[in-house]
Design an enzyme around this catalytic site. Structure first.
Site, mmCIF file in Angstrom:
data_model
loop_
_atom_site.group_PDB
_atom_site.id
_atom_site.type_symbol
_atom_site.label_atom_id
_atom_site.label_comp_id
_atom_site.label_asym_id
_atom_site.label_seq_id
_atom_site.Cartn_x
_atom_site.Cartn_y
_atom_site.Cartn_z
ATOM 1 C CD GLN A 1 -4.007 2.561 6.928
ATOM 2 O OE1 GLN A 1 -4.605 3.055 7.884
ATOM 3 N NE2 GLN A 1 -4.585 2.375 5.762
ATOM 4 C CG ASN B 1 -3.301 11.200 2.701
ATOM 5 O OD1 ASN B 1 -2.654 10.374 2.052
ATOM 6 N ND2 ASN B 1 -3.050 11.434 3.974
ATOM 7 C CE LYS B 2 -5.690 4.999 3.850
ATOM 8 N NZ LYS B 2 -6.406 4.008 3.013
ATOM 9 C CG ASP C 1 -3.560 7.409 -1.738
ATOM 10 O OD1 ASP C 1 -3.216 6.272 -2.065
ATOM 11 O OD2 ASP C 1 -3.489 7.817 -0.568
ATOM 12 N NE ARG D 1 -6.883 0.633 -2.441
ATOM 13 C CZ ARG D 1 -6.069 1.090 -1.489
ATOM 14 N NH1 ARG D 1 -4.965 0.438 -1.207
ATOM 15 N NH2 ARG D 1 -6.365 2.181 -0.818
ATOM 16 N NE ARG E 1 -0.575 1.749 3.585
ATOM 17 C CZ ARG E 1 0.576 2.395 3.734
ATOM 18 N NH1 ARG E 1 1.709 1.750 3.966
ATOM 19 N NH2 ARG E 1 0.606 3.702 3.614
ATOM 20 N N GLY E 2 0.258 2.399 -0.171
ATOM 21 C CA GLY E 2 0.991 3.630 -0.392
ATOM 22 C C GLY E 2 1.109 3.841 -1.887
ATOM 23 C CB ALA E 3 0.231 6.714 -4.078
#
EC number: 5.3.1.23
Length: 359
Positions: free
Chosen positions: A202, A253-254, A243, A95, A52-54
């Site tokens: 996270q 973002n998250k 993201d 995603r 995960r993470g762009a």
């Protein structure tokens, strides 16, 4: 004992035709490397947040589509490309919000289309080279973001971050954490507050873990404690990843990031978004055009509990991201410099600098 920094977030074992990733769903309790050899496993790893993470998703997608191409045994370009497109579209569906996924797949697709006159084995070799370059580029970009972000800071500052935009979200250094790691190497003595980042934690499982392993003075807080910590005067700046950034500076973002931005605005604390240009989508006019991924209800109701902690049948709304409006963002830190409002002007200038650098 080996630290998380001795492990590669995303890697390729070309000889064994395997994508290697740290299973981030097992951290911090277990440090497990997964060897993924088929497209379903790679798709699942991206969707289930094992990687995960762009930026890391982009690297995983590049290696993943290369492995898919490697297995295609068609001899003619048209037959090869038809199957390549199918694999590309399949991975791209994992995603939808993280723009780096489609960005990396488009880069790999361009390699195929621009070399249609070459043999299929030659195209496969070019795909491998491009995937490796995407990873190497990610490392260079994160270093540059770190340098540009560090220029905005002074030794001894208190920083706050939300979710994980660290080494585990990239190939190395991270985006929002890159200034923190560079500052640690240079004796800046930052103190970092990590929001836990519900519902998938996270910040608690990943950011607090990797910052602590790096020797950074780290304090974990619940998401709803951020305004209280700011009010105490303990936070001098907020650094977050993203993201997707729209052309007007709105940033996805998250989930919970916009709440942090609102609090930072209230307490006059600069709020910085760290964004590789690969994450800036100039074709996306505003944050309203960003598709927000909805996640399973179980992530909220029972995932982290021994027993279900919500009544059966209750409705659950679980968006994975939110959009922070540009008016709450002090600056957007990229590998080509820092963009300030108005973003519709400054982001264009960033891409002009990028174009000049690539000539």
């Amino acid at each position: 004992m080996a630290t998380i920094f001795d492990m590669e977030t995303v890697a390729l074992d070309d000889q064994d035709s395997a994508l290697l990733i740290i299973d981030q769903t097992q951290l911090p309790g277990r440090r497990e490397i997964l060897r993924l050899k088929d497209q379903k496993s790679i798709w699942d790893a991206i969707y289930l947040l094992k990687v995960r993470g762009a930026p890391a998703i982009g690297v995983a997608a590049a290696f993943g589509i290369y492995l898919a191409a490697k297995e295609i045994d068609e001899d003619t370009f048209d037959d090869f490309y038809k199957r390549f497109e199918e694999a590309r579209d399949y991975l791209d569906s994992a995603r939808p919000t993280a723009v780096n996924l489609s960005w990396a797949l488009r880069r790999m697709d361009s390699v195929v289309r621009e070399n249609r006159e070459k043999t299929v084995p030659e195209i496969k070799s070019l795909l491998l080279r491009e995937a490796n370059e995407i990873k190497a580029e990610d490392i260079r970009v994160c270093c540059s973001i770190g340098e540009n972000g560090l220029k905005l800071l002074k030794p001894g500052m208190g920083l706050l971050t939300h979710c994980n935009a660290g080494q585990l979200a990239t190939s190395k250094y991270g985006t929002a954490t890159a200034p923190m790691y560079l500052g640690q190497e240079r004796g800046y003595g930052f103190h970092v507050f990590c929001d836990e980042t519900r519902p998938l934690l996270q910040g608690a499982r990943l950011t607090a873990f990797e910052l602590q392993e790096a020797g950074i003075d780290t304090t974990l807080i619940c998401d709803n404690m951020a305004p209280s910590v700011m009010k105490q005067g303990w936070v001098d700046a907020v650094f977050v990843g993203c993201d997707r950034v729209a052309a007007n500076g709105d940033a996805a973002n998250k989930i919970g990031t916009s709440y942090v931005a609102l609090a930072a605005k209230h307490f006059h604390i600069p709020f910085y978004v760290c964004a590789p240009t690969s994450t800036i989508d100039m074709a996306c006019k505003t944050g309203a055009d960003i598709h927000i991924e909805l996640r399973p209800a179980e992530e909220v109701t029972e995932m982290w509990y021994e027993k279900r902690m919500a009544p059966e049948g209750v409705k659950v709304y679980n968006p994975s991201f939110d959009v922070t409006d540009a008016e709450f963002i002090t600056a957007i830190i990229t590998e080509y410099g820092v963009a300030y409002p108005p973003y519709d002007v400054s982001l264009k200038e960033i891409f002009e600098q990028k174009a000049k650098a690539e000539r």
